[in-house]
Scaffold this motif. Structure first.
Motif, PDB file in Angstrom:
ATOM      1  N   TYR B  31       0.820  -1.204   0.000  1.00 14.23           N
ATOM      2  CA  TYR B  31       0.000   0.000   0.000  1.00 14.23           C
ATOM      3  C   TYR B  31       0.858   1.259   0.000  1.00 14.23           C
ATOM      4  CZ  TYR B  31      -4.421  -2.420   0.802  1.00 14.23           C
ATOM      5  OH  TYR B  31      -5.538  -3.179   0.676  1.00 14.23           O
ATOM      6  N   ILE B  32       1.961   1.207   0.751  1.00 15.65           N
ATOM      7  CA  ILE B  32       2.750   2.424   0.942  1.00 15.65           C
ATOM      8  C   ILE B  32       4.208   2.164   0.542  1.00 15.65           C
ATOM      9  CG2 ILE B  32       3.580   4.104   2.620  1.00 15.65           C
ATOM     10  CD1 ILE B  32       1.093   3.474   4.301  1.00 15.65           C
ATOM     11  N   ASP B  33       4.684   2.948  -0.402  1.00 18.37           N
ATOM     12  CA  ASP B  33       6.098   2.878  -0.765  1.00 18.37           C
ATOM     13  C   ASP B  33       6.806   4.009  -0.025  1.00 18.37           C
ATOM     14  OD1 ASP B  33       8.577   2.849  -1.847  1.00 18.37           O
ATOM     15  OD2 ASP B  33       7.965   3.522  -3.843  1.00 18.37           O
ATOM     16  N   ILE B  34       7.523   3.638   1.038  1.00 17.86           N
ATOM     17  CA  ILE B  34       8.066   4.696   1.900  1.00 17.86           C
ATOM     18  C   ILE B  34       9.255   5.414   1.275  1.00 17.86           C
ATOM     19  CG2 ILE B  34       7.188   3.652   4.012  1.00 17.86           C
ATOM     20  CD1 ILE B  34       9.907   2.667   4.649  1.00 17.86           C
ATOM     21  N   THR B  35       9.686   4.947   0.100  1.00 21.58           N
ATOM     22  CA  THR B  35      10.784   5.662  -0.560  1.00 21.58           C
ATOM     23  C   THR B  35      10.247   6.749  -1.498  1.00 21.58           C
ATOM     24  OG1 THR B  35      10.810   4.097  -2.388  1.00 21.58           O
ATOM     25  CG2 THR B  35      12.265   3.622  -0.525  1.00 21.58           C
ATOM     26  N   ASN B  36       8.927   6.845  -1.599  1.00 18.60           N
ATOM     27  CA  ASN B  36       8.331   7.826  -2.501  1.00 18.60           C
ATOM     28  C   ASN B  36       8.162   9.171  -1.811  1.00 18.60           C
ATOM     29  OD1 ASN B  36       6.819   9.341  -4.223  1.00 18.60           O
ATOM     30  ND2 ASN B  36       5.023   7.993  -4.210  1.00 18.60           N
ATOM     31  N   PRO B  37       8.885  10.205  -2.273  1.00 17.23           N
ATOM     32  CA  PRO B  37       8.781  11.505  -1.607  1.00 17.23           C
ATOM     33  C   PRO B  37       7.452  12.204  -1.852  1.00 17.23           C
ATOM     34  CG  PRO B  37      10.217  11.671  -3.515  1.00 17.23           C
ATOM     35  CD  PRO B  37       9.851  10.219  -3.371  1.00 17.23           C
ATOM     36  N   GLY B  77       2.945   9.868   9.479  1.00 16.03           N
ATOM     37  CA  GLY B  77       2.914  10.725   8.295  1.00 16.03           C
ATOM     38  C   GLY B  77       2.319  10.054   7.068  1.00 16.03           C
ATOM     39  N   TYR B  78       1.885   8.789   7.191  1.00 13.62           N
ATOM     40  CA  TYR B  78       1.356   8.068   6.037  1.00 13.62           C
ATOM     41  C   TYR B  78      -0.142   8.296   5.826  1.00 13.62           C
ATOM     42  CZ  TYR B  78       5.628   5.245   6.374  1.00 13.62           C
ATOM     43  OH  TYR B  78       6.920   4.828   6.431  1.00 13.62           O
ATOM     44  N   PHE B  79      -0.828   8.751   6.875  1.00 14.20           N
ATOM     45  CA  PHE B  79      -2.284   8.729   6.839  1.00 14.20           C
ATOM     46  C   PHE B  79      -2.894  10.111   7.004  1.00 14.20           C
ATOM     47  CE2 PHE B  79      -0.707   4.836   8.852  1.00 14.20           C
ATOM     48  CZ  PHE B  79      -1.165   3.901   7.939  1.00 14.20           C
ATOM     49  N   SER B 396      11.858   6.282   8.029  1.00 13.23           N
ATOM     50  CA  SER B 396      10.745   7.076   7.498  1.00 13.23           C
ATOM     51  C   SER B 396      10.675   8.467   8.116  1.00 13.23           C
ATOM     52  CB  SER B 396       9.419   6.344   7.726  1.00 13.23           C
ATOM     53  OG  SER B 396       9.111   6.298   9.109  1.00 13.23           O
ATOM     54  N   LEU B 397      11.234   8.632   9.307  1.00 13.39           N
ATOM     55  CA  LEU B 397      11.130   9.906  10.009  1.00 13.39           C
ATOM     56  C   LEU B 397      12.513  10.371  10.470  1.00 13.39           C
ATOM     57  CD1 LEU B 397       8.022   9.155  12.283  1.00 13.39           C
ATOM     58  CD2 LEU B 397       8.058  10.556  10.205  1.00 13.39           C
ATOM     59  N   ILE B 398      12.601  11.666  10.743  1.00 12.71           N
ATOM     60  CA  ILE B 398      13.851  12.253  11.243  1.00 12.71           C
ATOM     61  C   ILE B 398      13.511  13.102  12.455  1.00 12.71           C
ATOM     62  CG2 ILE B 398      15.648  13.957  10.735  1.00 12.71           C
ATOM     63  CD1 ILE B 398      15.453  13.045   7.777  1.00 12.71           C
ATOM     64  N   VAL B 399      14.233  12.891  13.541  1.00 11.81           N
ATOM     65  CA  VAL B 399      14.082  13.755  14.718  1.00 11.81           C
ATOM     66  C   VAL B 399      15.256  14.737  14.709  1.00 11.81           C
ATOM     67  CG1 VAL B 399      15.291  12.162  16.299  1.00 11.81           C
ATOM     68  CG2 VAL B 399      13.684  13.843  17.227  1.00 11.81           C
ATOM     69  N   PHE B 400      15.005  15.960  15.121  1.00 12.85           N
ATOM     70  CA  PHE B 400      16.061  16.973  15.143  1.00 12.85           C
ATOM     71  C   PHE B 400      15.742  17.995  16.218  1.00 12.85           C
ATOM     72  CE2 PHE B 400      13.702  20.364  12.864  1.00 12.85           C
ATOM     73  CZ  PHE B 400      12.663  19.625  12.325  1.00 12.85           C
ATOM     74  N   THR B 401      16.682  18.897  16.453  1.00 18.11           N
ATOM     75  CA  THR B 401      16.422  19.950  17.431  1.00 18.11           C
ATOM     76  C   THR B 401      16.371  21.265  16.682  1.00 18.11           C
ATOM     77  OG1 THR B 401      17.121  21.007  19.493  1.00 18.11           O
ATOM     78  CG2 THR B 401      18.852  20.273  18.037  1.00 18.11           C
ATOM     79  N   VAL B 412       9.996  16.484  14.878  1.00 21.58           N
ATOM     80  CA  VAL B 412      10.054  15.315  14.002  1.00 21.58           C
ATOM     81  C   VAL B 412       9.536  15.736  12.634  1.00 21.58           C
ATOM     82  CG1 VAL B 412       8.990  13.057  13.557  1.00 21.58           C
ATOM     83  CG2 VAL B 412       9.854  13.586  15.824  1.00 21.58           C
ATOM     84  N   MET B 413      10.122  15.167  11.585  1.00 19.47           N
ATOM     85  CA  MET B 413       9.599  15.385  10.224  1.00 19.47           C
ATOM     86  C   MET B 413       9.744  14.074   9.456  1.00 19.47           C
ATOM     87  SD  MET B 413      12.691  17.659   8.593  1.00 19.47           S
ATOM     88  CE  MET B 413      14.421  17.269   8.924  1.00 19.47           C
ATOM     89  N   THR B 414       9.114  14.007   8.279  1.00 20.81           N
ATOM     90  CA  THR B 414       9.313  12.820   7.451  1.00 20.81           C
ATOM     91  C   THR B 414      10.709  12.892   6.840  1.00 20.81           C
ATOM     92  OG1 THR B 414       8.573  13.794   5.387  1.00 20.81           O
ATOM     93  CG2 THR B 414       6.863  12.887   6.833  1.00 20.81           C
TER      94      THR B 414
END
Lengths: 170, 441
Positions: B31-37, B77-79, B396-401, B412-414
């Motif tokens: 259903y979800i291709d997580i490499t698709n931007p 972030g998928y839904f 799938s996600l990136i945490v940052f400050t 957090v962002m995708t």
């Protein structure tokens, strides 16, 4: 890069030496106050813990900071002048030990700044050792960008926060 | 360890509720291709669960479970979680299994996925039957039953979320992961951890010094970090189960530990030689060998997921840039050429990308670049700056400050820079986030 840095350090080492040899001593003395002033401005921060009462009081210039350009660890002219004064005093005060604390401003990232702070402290140590101070009397520590003396987020604060601090112990 | 086994035993997550339709799910397309931007968010309906006993307390736990599930799946972030007030469905009257559901009620509100729940609570016990449907195909694709104590409600709901994400992406997701970070809430920099979604923040160190740069071992059992607790920057390796620590305290700086994937070994920057070099160390801190080979600063190692390469920061070009060391050949190549200040590399779990921090107009911003060095792309653009990016275990996600609110906060962002949001709100400032591998139960 390293080679270039070494050459700059070497040049900076030799040049002022030559300058001071031909120019008069007064100039050195005349140069010192502005350095001291610049260093005093940021000092509402707690003074380094006083050493257990030595016979002779530690002169103020021994704890004056030297300042650096962004992302640089090379010693500027004012820094060298101040370090020479510190070296003279260290020679005359054989029981004194020195801790040099390298600091950075907040703009860089913490990890790299911790390395940069160490290089700043090492620059000052090397300068003092080259002037004849026993390396065993000097320890260095990097605080990276963890200990700003001015917490503001502007160039005035950043220029103060890029420094070596000095702590004398006996 | 014993505690964990116990917990696993107590709440038995059980069997497929309807195994026939579940097995059919295996041959559906992903259903979800997580490499698709350019991923479109899938409209997902999660109506209130059907409560078996109907008591007020049960309704309250049931509501909590629905909200946690909606929030957790939204977090990925998928839904697009559909608004419940638009639903033509009364959970207390309608059924929860495929034969009882009028799928037209769901296709008409645009729901491409539907989750129903049957919820029962009595005393300390909770039982849930959770099902995932594809309304347009009128069929159930996933069904699970969970039983456990009230205190395990969160764990049970997150287990199901993980199943949903695994079914849809083929990836185990993030719901078992934690995030280590630095917070100044106590007045000093201490190491903390929290769940993937910012819940359950827990203080780990009480050094009242400066503690920073946390790094998870692959098995999640050890955390290495740097602390000034002995007066200078040393590395401490903490066993998270026994709370015992060993110190790596050579002369000079001992900073930026990074665990070798799958091993009890790490790379770290030590300066005892007079140069700031990256060394390979045992988990106990014994030097195995020197990895970097250039004078000057070599810091911030980050391993490729297969352990064959190491990204790190060096100032050999005159400013900090990111380099890649190939451990097989010993070759070092420069990765970043744009920008004068590139630091904090973090290799993605799939190995194809490296996220890093680059200074733009005086502020740090998060970038991502192909591991081969192509296509650097800026992910954050806020005034104030963002830095210290770390990947979720599924990439799938990136945490940052970020400094965008004033004090540093964790966001957090995708992986593509979208859906930037705050992770948690704590006293003080939060920096140096590091996402754990997804190994926690």
């Amino acid at each position: 890069m390293q080679k270039k840095l070494w050459m700059v350090v070497a040049l900076l080492l030799v040049m002022p030496g030559l300058l001071f040899m031909v120019s008069c001593q007064k100039k050195v003395a005349a140069q010192a106050p502005p350095v001291a002033k610049a260093a005093e401005a940021p000092k509402p921060a707690p003074a380094p813990a006083p050493a257990p009462a030595p016979m002779m009081a530690t002169p103020a210039f021994m704890t004056d900071r030297v300042f650096f350009d962004f992302d640089k660890s090379a010693l500027k002219m004012e820094a060298q002048a101040l370090l020479k004064k510190k070296a003279e005093w260290l020679k005359s005060t054989a029981n004194a030990k020195l801790t040099i604390e390298g600091n950075c401003d907040e703009r860089g990232t913490a990890e790299y700044n911790m390395a940069l702070g160490e290089r700043r402290a090492q620059s000052a140590k090397k300068f003092l050792v080259d002037l004849g101070i026993d390396a065993k009397r000097i320890t260095t520590i990097s605080y990276g960008k963890e200990r700003p003396i001015d917490p503001a987020h502007n160039e005035a604060a950043w220029s103060k926060n890029r420094n070596d601090g000095f702590v004398v112990s006996y | 360890m014993r505690v964990r086994k116990l917990l696993c035993g107590v709440f038995a997550l059980v069997c497929f509720v309807c195994s026939a339709s579940s097995s059919a799910a295996q041959d559906t397309t992903q259903y979800i291709d997580i490499t698709n931007p350019f991923l479109r968010k899938i409209p997902l309906a999660i109506p209130m669960f059907k409560n078996v006993n109907g008591a007020a307390a049960e309704a309250e736990y049931s509501r909590k479970a629905v909200e946690l599930m909606s929030g957790s799946l939204d977090f990925t972030g998928y839904f697009k979680i559909l608004d419940r007030s638009a639903f033509l469905f009364d959970p207390q009257k309608g059924g929860v299994s495929a034969t009882d559901i009028n799928f037209q009620n769901w296709t008409v509100v645009g729901a491409e996925l539907l989750i129903t729940g049957l919820f029962e609570q009595s005393g300390d016990n909770i039982q849930m039957e959770l099902r995932l449907f594809d309304p347009f195909k009128s069929r159930q694709v996933l069904g699970k039953r969970y039983a456990g104590s009230v205190s395990e409600l969160r764990k049970m709901v997150l287990r199901f979320c993980a199943e949903v994400i695994y079914y849809l992406t083929g990836n185990k997701g993030i719901f078992n992961s934690r995030i280590a970070f630095v917070s100044t809430g106590s007045g000093k920099k201490e190491i903390y951890t929290c769940d993937f979604d910012g819940v359950n923040p827990t203080r780990l160190t009480y050094h009242e010094s400066i503690s920073l740069f946390p790094a998870w071992a692959d098995d999640g059992q050890y955390l290495a970090y740097t602390s000034y607790k002995a007066g200078k920057p040393d590395i401490f390796v903490r066993n998270l189960n026994t709370k015992k620590e060993t110190a790596i305290a050579q002369n000079g700086i001992n900073i930026t530990p990074a665990w070798v994937p799958g091993k009890f070994e790490m790379a770290a920057t030590l300066s005892f030689s007079g140069n700031q070099e990256i060394y390979l160390l045992t988990g106990a801190g014994k030097v195995i060998k020197k990895l970097s080979s250039n004078r000057g600063s070599n810091v911030s190692p980050s391993w490729s997921p297969d352990g064959s390469k190491l990204a790190f920061v060096s100032d050999r070009s005159g400013s900090p840039q990111i380099y890649i060391l190939d451990l097989g050949s010993g070759n070092e190549s420069r990765l970043t050429f744009e920008g004068k200040y590139n630091t904090q590399p973090a290799w993605s779990p799939r190995g194809d990308k490296i996220v890093y921090t680059s200074q733009v107009n005086g502020f740090q911003q998060v970038f991502v670049i192909d591991a081969g060095g192509q296509s650097p792309m800026q992910l954050t653009r806020d005034a104030g700056g963002s830095e210290s990016a770390s990947w979720s275990p599924d990439g799938s996600l990136i945490v940052f400050t970020t400094h965008r609110e004033g004090p540093y906060r964790l966001y957090v962002m995708t992986a593509f820079g979208t859906d930037q949001r705050r992770l948690l709100l704590l006293n003080g400032e939060q920096t140096n986030p590091k996402w754990s591998p997804g190994v926690f139960n």
